[in-house]
Design a protein around this motif. Structure first.
Motif, PDB file in Angstrom:
ATOM      1  N   LYS A 213       0.844  -1.196   0.000  1.00  0.00           N
ATOM      2  CA  LYS A 213       0.000   0.000   0.000  1.00  0.00           C
ATOM      3  C   LYS A 213       0.881   1.248   0.000  1.00  0.00           C
ATOM      4  N   THR A 214       0.420   2.265  -0.701  1.00  0.00           N
ATOM      5  CA  THR A 214       1.149   3.522  -0.741  1.00  0.00           C
ATOM      6  C   THR A 214       0.177   4.662  -1.020  1.00  0.00           C
ATOM      7  N   THR A 215       0.616   5.855  -0.706  1.00  0.00           N
ATOM      8  CA  THR A 215      -0.154   7.063  -1.009  1.00  0.00           C
ATOM      9  C   THR A 215       0.581   7.837  -2.089  1.00  0.00           C
ATOM     10  N   SER A 294      -4.441  19.634  -9.551  1.00  0.00           N
ATOM     11  CA  SER A 294      -3.188  19.606  -8.788  1.00  0.00           C
ATOM     12  C   SER A 294      -3.135  20.713  -7.738  1.00  0.00           C
ATOM     13  N   LYS A 295      -3.868  21.803  -7.956  1.00  0.00           N
ATOM     14  CA  LYS A 295      -3.873  22.914  -6.983  1.00  0.00           C
ATOM     15  C   LYS A 295      -4.706  22.591  -5.747  1.00  0.00           C
ATOM     16  N   LEU A 296      -5.432  21.465  -5.771  1.00  0.00           N
ATOM     17  CA  LEU A 296      -6.292  21.107  -4.637  1.00  0.00           C
ATOM     18  C   LEU A 296      -5.578  20.214  -3.621  1.00  0.00           C
ATOM     19  N   ASN A 297      -4.294  19.945  -3.839  1.00  0.00           N
ATOM     20  CA  ASN A 297      -3.491  19.130  -2.921  1.00  0.00           C
ATOM     21  C   ASN A 297      -4.132  17.751  -2.703  1.00  0.00           C
ATOM     22  N   LEU A 298      -4.345  17.060  -3.807  1.00  0.00           N
ATOM     23  CA  LEU A 298      -5.024  15.766  -3.774  1.00  0.00           C
ATOM     24  C   LEU A 298      -4.031  14.608  -3.718  1.00  0.00           C
ATOM     25  N   HIS A 299      -4.549  13.458  -3.361  1.00  0.00           N
ATOM     26  CA  HIS A 299      -3.761  12.227  -3.387  1.00  0.00           C
ATOM     27  C   HIS A 299      -4.706  11.050  -3.607  1.00  0.00           C
ATOM     28  N   VAL A 300      -4.141   9.892  -3.914  1.00  0.00           N
ATOM     29  CA  VAL A 300      -4.904   8.640  -3.964  1.00  0.00           C
ATOM     30  C   VAL A 300      -4.162   7.587  -3.157  1.00  0.00           C
ATOM     31  N   ASP A 301      -4.925   6.683  -2.565  1.00  0.00           N
ATOM     32  CA  ASP A 301      -4.356   5.532  -1.870  1.00  0.00           C
ATOM     33  C   ASP A 301      -4.378   4.348  -2.822  1.00  0.00           C
ATOM     34  N   ILE A 302      -3.240   3.682  -2.937  1.00  0.00           N
ATOM     35  CA  ILE A 302      -3.074   2.625  -3.933  1.00  0.00           C
ATOM     36  C   ILE A 302      -2.689   1.323  -3.251  1.00  0.00           C
TER      37      ILE A 302
END
Length: 339
Positions: A213-215, A294-302
């Motif tokens: 798992k990673t972010t 990209s300006k919303l400081n987003l991420h996904v968990d994978i």
């Protein structure tokens, strides 16, 4: 018993051998052609500026052909199960020819085991040789595409197809023994194995080995490298990502786009960036949309499987099919006493 098995199976064996010969000729030709194209691609990659275009051209040339061949290899176990497995015992019971053998000195179990061993071994050899040829022909493409875990590709390379073929044969034999009618047994075997072929890659394979798992932060560059953005339901999803530093890893699950506090990005905010992003003139696959998100400081968990686990997955899934096949054979041996 060996001579009797050969006499009863010789037409199917000859048809299988003829089909194997035709497939082998084509795959040998295709493998040489792919290797020539791969050498040309490597030559063009000496210039970094041309490498991406050369890779794309090489992949697009053979992608559909190899997917079609992988799908064709996936049909071989179904054919084996329906045309070799299902009639193996069902036809004998339907025509009552089994009594001729059972009235001799051959016990029922020995008769069943010898028949299943003879035809089952032929099924595994035939499928294994086709898989070996396709794996060899496609190996340069697989190195470039880095998609060995793909649902269709994985099941058409190396040893996994052998397990599929033996399971299909064992399934067909047991269904024929239970149904006792050839045509219904063939139909049931084909439908059940099609369901298995769809279910295992999507429901079972991702859980054979616990995933890493990673972010992954969603920069504009990462978003532009994705294959798709959004869904028909309007959910803030992204697909076709690559794990940083491991482009050939298998991503088994990707979360929706999430904000810095871990909440799922609101659909209205996502749709605003997707449909009416501020004009910046940015390039890339998603252009202004990628900049907006990209300006919303987003991420996904994978959740993903490193490429180093490819062979453990091949061995585990093949072993699973063989174990299930063994259970089916045990059921057949037990059932034959009451046939």
């Amino acid at each position: 018993m060996i001579w009797l098995n050969w006499r009863q199976f010789r037409l199917q064996a000859l048809a299988g051998a003829a089909g194997l010969a035709l497939i082998a000729v084509y795959l040998l030709y295709l493998g040489v052609e792919i290797r020539d194209a791969y050498d040309a691609y490597r030559t063009r990659c000496s210039d970094p500026g041309n490498c991406a275009q050369a890779r794309s051209q090489f992949q697009s040339t053979y992608q559909n052909t190899l997917l079609f061949l992988a799908g064709g290899l996936g049909l071989i176990p179904i054919i084996i199960g329906t045309f070799w497995g299902a009639p193996l015992i069902a036809r004998e019971l339907e025509l009552s020819t089994h009594r001729l053998v059972w009235n001799q000195s051959v016990p029922r179990r020995r008769w069943l085991i010898s028949r299943m061993a003879f035809v089952g071994l032929a099924a595994m050899i035939l499928t294994g040789l086709v898989s070996l040829l396709l794996t060899w022909a496609a190996s340069p493409y697989d190195q470039v595409a880095a998609d060995r875990f793909g649902a269709v590709v994985f099941g058409a390379r190396n040893i996994a197809p052998i397990g599929y073929a033996f399971l299909a044969f064992a399934l067909g034999t047991v269904v024929g023994l239970l149904v006792r009618r050839t045509l219904p047994a063939m139909a049931i075997t084909g439908v059940v194995f099609l369901v298995l072929q769809f279910s295992v890659p999507n429901l079972v394979r991702p859980h054979l080995i616990p995933p890493e798992k990673t972010t992954m932060p969603m920069t504009s560059q990462d978003i532009n490298q994705a294959r798709n953005l959004g869904s028909i339901t309007g959910a803030p999803s992204i697909g076709g990502l690559q794990v940083p530093g491991a482009p050939d890893a298998w991503i088994s699950e990707t979360s929706p786009l999430r904000t810095a506090d871990g909440r799922t990005l609101g659909e209205s905010t996502f749709n605003d960036c997707l449909n009416t992003p501020p004009k910046t003139g940015a390039g890339g696959t998603f252009g202004d949309t990628a900049v907006c998100l990209s300006k919303l400081n987003l991420h996904v968990d994978i959740e993903y499987q490193p490429s180093s686990r490819y062979w453990p997955f091949q061995l585990t899934e093949t072993g699973l099919y063989l174990v299930v096949s063994g259970i089916l054979i045990a059921i057949a041996i037990r059932r034959i006493r009451h046939a």
